[in-house]
Design a protein around this motif. Sequence first.
Motif, PDB file in Angstrom:
ATOM      1  N   VAL A  50      42.082  -6.474  40.235  1.00 56.86           N
ATOM      2  CA  VAL A  50      41.990  -6.106  38.767  1.00 56.86           C
ATOM      3  C   VAL A  50      42.298  -7.297  38.080  1.00 56.86           C
ATOM      4  O   VAL A  50      43.613  -7.644  38.113  1.00 56.86           O
ATOM      5  CB  VAL A  50      42.865  -4.956  38.337  1.00 56.86           C
ATOM      6  N   ILE A  51      41.656  -7.824  37.029  1.00 57.38           N
ATOM      7  CA  ILE A  51      41.941  -8.621  36.184  1.00 57.38           C
ATOM      8  C   ILE A  51      42.470  -8.270  34.898  1.00 57.38           C
ATOM      9  O   ILE A  51      41.600  -7.616  34.164  1.00 57.38           O
ATOM     10  CB  ILE A  51      41.002  -9.806  36.338  1.00 57.38           C
ATOM     11  N   GLY A  52      43.465  -8.593  34.512  1.00 55.87           N
ATOM     12  CA  GLY A  52      43.790  -8.244  33.325  1.00 55.87           C
ATOM     13  C   GLY A  52      44.906  -7.139  33.169  1.00 55.87           C
ATOM     14  O   GLY A  52      44.438  -5.848  33.915  1.00 55.87           O
ATOM     15  N   ALA A  53      46.328  -7.159  32.897  1.00 53.86           N
ATOM     16  CA  ALA A  53      47.048  -6.164  33.013  1.00 53.86           C
ATOM     17  C   ALA A  53      47.647  -5.702  31.807  1.00 53.86           C
ATOM     18  O   ALA A  53      48.723  -5.751  31.143  1.00 53.86           O
ATOM     19  CB  ALA A  53      48.446  -6.540  33.831  1.00 53.86           C
ATOM     20  N   GLY A  54      46.759  -5.180  30.970  1.00 54.91           N
ATOM     21  CA  GLY A  54      46.719  -4.355  29.580  1.00 54.91           C
ATOM     22  C   GLY A  54      46.949  -2.944  30.192  1.00 54.91           C
ATOM     23  O   GLY A  54      46.972  -2.513  31.455  1.00 54.91           O
ATOM     24  N   VAL A  55      46.930  -2.296  29.073  1.00 56.03           N
ATOM     25  CA  VAL A  55      47.081  -0.812  29.653  1.00 56.03           C
ATOM     26  C   VAL A  55      45.790  -0.066  30.628  1.00 56.03           C
ATOM     27  O   VAL A  55      45.972   0.416  31.338  1.00 56.03           O
ATOM     28  CB  VAL A  55      47.194   0.227  28.209  1.00 56.03           C
ATOM     29  N   VAL A  56      44.669  -0.624  30.229  1.00 54.39           N
ATOM     30  CA  VAL A  56      43.569  -0.235  31.201  1.00 54.39           C
ATOM     31  C   VAL A  56      43.673  -0.690  32.439  1.00 54.39           C
ATOM     32  O   VAL A  56      43.753  -0.007  33.368  1.00 54.39           O
ATOM     33  CB  VAL A  56      42.309  -0.953  30.469  1.00 54.39           C
ATOM     34  N   GLY A  57      43.954  -2.082  32.504  1.00 56.37           N
ATOM     35  CA  GLY A  57      44.351  -2.828  33.680  1.00 56.37           C
ATOM     36  C   GLY A  57      45.268  -2.073  34.628  1.00 56.37           C
ATOM     37  O   GLY A  57      45.230  -1.758  35.926  1.00 56.37           O
ATOM     38  N   CYS A  58      46.297  -1.467  34.175  1.00 54.91           N
ATOM     39  CA  CYS A  58      47.600  -1.027  34.815  1.00 54.91           C
ATOM     40  C   CYS A  58      47.070   0.349  35.156  1.00 54.91           C
ATOM     41  O   CYS A  58      47.295   0.724  36.403  1.00 54.91           O
ATOM     42  CB  CYS A  58      48.783  -1.034  33.938  1.00 54.91           C
ATOM     43  N   CYS A  93      36.258   9.558  28.583  1.00 50.50           N
ATOM     44  CA  CYS A  93      37.364   9.292  29.148  1.00 50.50           C
ATOM     45  C   CYS A  93      38.758   9.382  28.376  1.00 50.50           C
ATOM     46  O   CYS A  93      39.919   9.783  28.774  1.00 50.50           O
ATOM     47  CB  CYS A  93      37.266   7.476  29.071  1.00 50.50           C
ATOM     48  N   ILE A  94      38.458   9.835  27.069  1.00 48.63           N
ATOM     49  CA  ILE A  94      39.545  10.121  26.138  1.00 48.63           C
ATOM     50  C   ILE A  94      40.159  11.718  26.639  1.00 48.63           C
ATOM     51  O   ILE A  94      41.365  11.830  26.833  1.00 48.63           O
ATOM     52  CB  ILE A  94      39.323  10.124  24.854  1.00 48.63           C
ATOM     53  N   ARG A  95      39.249  12.540  26.709  1.00 50.65           N
ATOM     54  CA  ARG A  95      39.359  13.796  27.274  1.00 50.65           C
ATOM     55  C   ARG A  95      40.338  13.682  28.546  1.00 50.65           C
ATOM     56  O   ARG A  95      41.247  14.498  28.967  1.00 50.65           O
ATOM     57  CB  ARG A  95      38.252  14.712  27.530  1.00 50.65           C
ATOM     58  N   GLN A  96      39.543  12.995  29.554  1.00 49.95           N
ATOM     59  CA  GLN A  96      40.070  13.109  30.917  1.00 49.95           C
ATOM     60  C   GLN A  96      41.546  12.325  30.891  1.00 49.95           C
ATOM     61  O   GLN A  96      42.292  12.743  31.491  1.00 49.95           O
ATOM     62  CB  GLN A  96      39.112  12.100  31.876  1.00 49.95           C
ATOM     63  N   GLY A  97      41.642  11.381  30.175  1.00 53.03           N
ATOM     64  CA  GLY A  97      42.966  10.498  29.948  1.00 53.03           C
ATOM     65  C   GLY A  97      43.892  11.323  29.225  1.00 53.03           C
ATOM     66  O   GLY A  97      45.101  11.307  30.101  1.00 53.03           O
ATOM     67  N   LEU A 120      45.288  -7.270  18.009  1.00 50.62           N
ATOM     68  CA  LEU A 120      43.829  -7.725  18.152  1.00 50.62           C
ATOM     69  C   LEU A 120      43.202  -6.556  18.965  1.00 50.62           C
ATOM     70  O   LEU A 120      43.616  -6.294  20.308  1.00 50.62           O
ATOM     71  CB  LEU A 120      43.745  -8.865  18.758  1.00 50.62           C
ATOM     72  N   ARG A 121      41.970  -5.825  18.374  1.00 55.12           N
ATOM     73  CA  ARG A 121      41.418  -5.020  19.230  1.00 55.12           C
ATOM     74  C   ARG A 121      40.217  -5.594  19.792  1.00 55.12           C
ATOM     75  O   ARG A 121      39.524  -6.387  19.095  1.00 55.12           O
ATOM     76  CB  ARG A 121      40.867  -3.684  18.195  1.00 55.12           C
ATOM     77  N   PRO A 122      40.022  -5.523  21.007  1.00 50.13           N
ATOM     78  CA  PRO A 122      38.693  -6.181  21.689  1.00 50.13           C
ATOM     79  C   PRO A 122      37.416  -5.472  21.225  1.00 50.13           C
ATOM     80  O   PRO A 122      36.863  -4.903  22.179  1.00 50.13           O
ATOM     81  CB  PRO A 122      39.196  -6.037  23.213  1.00 50.13           C
ATOM     82  N   GLY A 175      42.037   2.740  23.922  1.00 45.89           N
ATOM     83  CA  GLY A 175      42.558   2.436  25.254  1.00 45.89           C
ATOM     84  C   GLY A 175      43.744   3.103  25.748  1.00 45.89           C
ATOM     85  O   GLY A 175      43.719   3.379  26.888  1.00 45.89           O
ATOM     86  N   LEU A 176      44.885   3.301  25.056  1.00 46.24           N
ATOM     87  CA  LEU A 176      46.135   3.875  25.316  1.00 46.24           C
ATOM     88  C   LEU A 176      45.625   5.164  25.922  1.00 46.24           C
ATOM     89  O   LEU A 176      46.151   5.887  26.425  1.00 46.24           O
ATOM     90  CB  LEU A 176      47.071   3.718  24.188  1.00 46.24           C
ATOM     91  N   SER A 177      44.839   6.027  24.866  1.00 43.61           N
ATOM     92  CA  SER A 177      44.691   7.459  25.041  1.00 43.61           C
ATOM     93  C   SER A 177      43.683   7.616  26.212  1.00 43.61           C
ATOM     94  O   SER A 177      43.774   8.486  27.308  1.00 43.61           O
ATOM     95  CB  SER A 177      43.785   7.965  23.821  1.00 43.61           C
ATOM     96  N   ALA A 178      42.827   6.638  26.583  1.00 40.39           N
ATOM     97  CA  ALA A 178      41.658   6.958  27.405  1.00 40.39           C
ATOM     98  C   ALA A 178      41.921   6.080  28.862  1.00 40.39           C
ATOM     99  O   ALA A 178      41.161   6.358  29.715  1.00 40.39           O
ATOM    100  CB  ALA A 178      40.335   6.412  26.979  1.00 40.39           C
TER     101      ALA A 178
END
Lengths: 412, 477
Positions: free
Chosen positions: B25-33, B82-86, B329-331, B358-361
Motif C-alpha cells: 500500500v503506497i501512502g499512509a493517509g487515512v485511506v492507506g491505513c 463506501c461512506i455507508r459501509q465505512g 489540501l483535499r486531493p 475520506g475519513l468517513s469512507a
Amino acid sequence: MIDNGIPIDVAVIGAGPSGLAAAIALKQAGVGRVAVLEREPQAGGIPRHCNHPPYGLREFGRILKGPEYAARLVASARNAGVEIHVSITVTSIHGDGLLRLSTPEGVFEITPRRVIYATGVRETPRSARLISGARVQGVVNTGALQSMIYLKHRRPFRRPVIIGTELVAFSALMTCQSAGVRPIAMIEADAIATARWPSAIYPRMRGVELLTNTRLVEIEGDTVVQAVTVANTDGQTRRIECDGVILTGSFTPEVALARCGHLDVDPATGGPVVDQWGRCSDPAYFATGNVLRPVETAGRSWAEGRQTGAWVAQDLAGKLPSHDAKPLRILLGDARIKYAMPQVIYPSKGAGGMSEIQMRVRERVSGTLIARMQGRPVWQRRLNTRPERRIAVPIGEIISQAAADCVEFTIE
Amino acid sequence: MPNPQPKSSRQSKNMLSDDLFDVVVIGAGVVGCAVARRFVLEGAKVAIVEKASDILDGASKANSAILHTGFDAPQGSLELECIRQGFREYEDIRSELGLVQQKSGAFVVAWTPEQMDALAGIEAQAHENGIVDAHFVDAKSLKAAEPNLSANAMGAVNVPQESIIDPWSAPYVYLHQALENGAEVFLSCHITGGDFDGHVWDLWSGNGTLRSRAVINCAGLYGDILDRDVLGQAQFQIIPRKGQFVVFDKAACGLVSSVILPVPTEKTKGVVLFGTVFGNLVVGPTAEDQQSRTDATTDEVSLNALIAEGVDKLPALAQMPVTAVYAGLRPATERKEYRIEAAQDKNWITVGGIRSTGLSAALGIARHVFGLYEKFGAEHQPIAKPVTPQANVLAQTGARDWQRGGHGEIVCHCELVTRREIEAALVGPLAARSLGGLKRQTRAMMGRCQGFYCAAQVAELTDGKFAQAMSERFAHD
C-alpha cells in the motif's frame, strides 16, 4: 500532601508573584491553611525564566534577576507558613470553590472556603494573530523562548525577527543575546516603539534594526521559517530572510479555567469580571495579578497580590460588603478604550479595595477622559496617552458621585 | 552505481525487505491505513510505505473530523456505498478498538429563501440514500435545539446520525491493528519507480526495493504522479483544493451541540461549524483550487472571512478567542467522484480523488478495494482472531491519561497531555518523527497557548527524535 484531612481555607491557583504575595498576606492576616497550587514543577511563575534584571526593587529593596527573585518569593512564602504544591493542575473550577485537580498520583477534589485565581498572562500566539503564511517551526512567543533558553539551554533558531516593541520585546532581545541568538530586526506596527525611552534606542545599540510603521504580513518556509515579508504603511513590502519569528506581547490573561467554568469573563480585559476587591462573579473566587488584565510588571502584580490576600482575609472574617447588593457597572463608551478593571464597583465606603480603576487605550489618544452617569459628567481628566500606558481613575471620586447603576467612560 | 545485475538476482539489490508481499500500500493517509488493515485482516501479507516521516502527513492531517452518514452523497455513487459501509464498520469496530464517536447530529441550515426551497430535495435525497431518520425542522424547532444560532436561520434538515470523531487516533489504530497482525511499515520511503514482470512488482525507493504481487496506490495528493511514474499512465489529474479552518477556544464548544452544515453548492459542502471531540469549535473550510500539492498556508483575509461567517451564523462567537488555525489540501480531481480503478493486467489498484469524505469512507473504501483485488485471483485465509490494539484516548469525553496516576506530569497544560503520553508517542513502529506527528498523536501544543508554556519541555523531551529538531542545545556559561 494537599489532601491531609485538614480543610483548606484558601487555595491560590498559580505560584507567580501575585499568587505567592496573596498567600503570604493571608498567612500574615492569621488565616489557617493556605495552599498554593502550581502546575509547573517549580514555583515562581514567569520570573523563573526571565534571567535578567530588574526584579525585586519593590519587594526586596534590591535589583535581582528573575530566577533569584522567584526563589526569594518562594522562600518568603514558605517562611510565612504557606503550603506550595507543585505539579498539580486545576483541571476545572466549580461553584462554591470546588476545584478538580490532577497530580502525578491521580485526580481528586478540594473545596476551600475561598479561591484566589492568580494564573497570570501569556502572549497571543501566532494562530490567534491570524498571521498569514506557512505554519512552520520556529515561530515562538517570548515565554517559550525564555523557557527554552534559560531553563533548558536550548535555542530554537539563530537569526530571528522580533515582532512588537512592548517591554517584553526587549526582554526577548536580551534573552536572545544571552544564547548567541542574533535577531535581525524588531518590527513595530506603530510609528514609535511601545515601551518607553530608552528602550527605543536599545535595539540599535545592539545592532538590531528597528522597523516602525511596519507589520508582519507573511511567514515563509517549508518545515522551518525561511523568511518573513513585512509591509510598511505605504504598502511597500520587504522580504527578510530569517530562521525564526518571536511574537512578543499582545498579552492575554490565562483565563481558561474561568472561561470553561462558571465565572463571568470580560471580553475587554480577557480576564474575569471583578469588583474592587477582585471578587469574581462567584464570590467564593477572587482574582489577582495579571489574570485581571494585561499586563503589569512582576512588582505591581506582587503588590496586587498582597492587597488581594488582605481583602480575602477580610472576607473570611465577614468584613466585605455583600456580593448580593447592586453594583455600579463600568461601561466603555469609546472603542479607543481597550479595557477598564474592575468592571463593577460596590459604592461602599470604608471597606478598602482597589483605589483606582485601571484603564488602557488601543491607540494613541489625546483628549479628555469623561465619566458620565445617566448622561451627566461626574468626573473628567485630560488624557494624552498611548497603548500599554497606565491610566488610573480614582474609584473614590466615582463612588462619591454614584447615583445610577452604571458609569460610562468616553474620550472627547 | 554498482554494475547492473540481472533482475532475478535479488541478493545484489538493495532490498528494504527480503519478503515478497502480497500487497504494498503506497501512502499512509487515512485511506492507506484502512486499506492496510483490511488486507491484513483478510490474510494478505502487507507492507505500507509512506514518503513522509510520519503517517497522516498529507491530506489526512487536516480535515473536518466528521463521520458522515452519506445523506448528501450522490445517489448510486461509489462514494455513497463506501461512506455507508465505512460508517457501519466504524460503529462495529469502535468499541473493540477504543474509538470515539459522538453522535452530535447535523443540521443542514437554510439561511435564505432559496436555500429553504432546497431543503426538501436534501431531505428526499437523504431518504433515498437510506438515511431515513433525516427530517425537516422549522425555525422554531431549530432554535430549540440550537438556541445560539442567529435568528436568520430559517429551517433545516436534521441528520441525527452524523457524528464527530478523532481524525487521527482512528487511522493510527487502523494501522496499529494492521502492524500488530503482521503488516510492515516503511516510513520516509518515497516510491519513485517500479517494474512489473507479469507476476511481481519491484517498487523502487531511495532506501531500496520492495517486491509485491499487487500494489494499492493510496498516495492521495500524489496519486496521479505515482500512477504516471510507476504504472506508466494516470487516469486523472489531482487539483489540490485548499481548505482553511479556524479553531475557537474550548469555551465556544458549548455554543452548538450539532454540526451546522450549509446548503451545499455544486463545488463544495461549504463552510461548516462543528465541534470537535477535543472540545473545540471549528469554522471552515474554505475551498481554494490550486496547483501546489504542499502549500497549506493560511491567509489573514480568508481567516477573517471565516470568522465573520462564523459570527454571522453564531453571534456569540464574536467574544471567543481563536485557539488555532490550519489548512488542509483535499486531493480533488477534474471530476467530482471517487477515482478507484483497477489495472487488472498490472495487479494495481488506484484509489484516487478521495476528496472530502475520506475519513468517513476509508473503511468502506478498503472493503471495496479488497473486492477489486480478489478479482486479480488472489486467495487468502482471513485472520481468525485478530489482535485489537486500543486507540489513544484524546477525546475530552473519554478517559484521558491525566486522569490516571503515574503519568509523570502534565506537560501540555492547555490540552492536558502527559509526559507518559508524549514518551509513548516517541517509540514504536509509528513513533513521531516530526512535531506534526507528535501533535496528531498526543495533541501537545495544539491548545490555546500554542506552546507558550510547554514548547521548551516538549523540545527537551523530543531531543534527538525529530528529523527537524525543535531546538539545539548550546553551552551555557
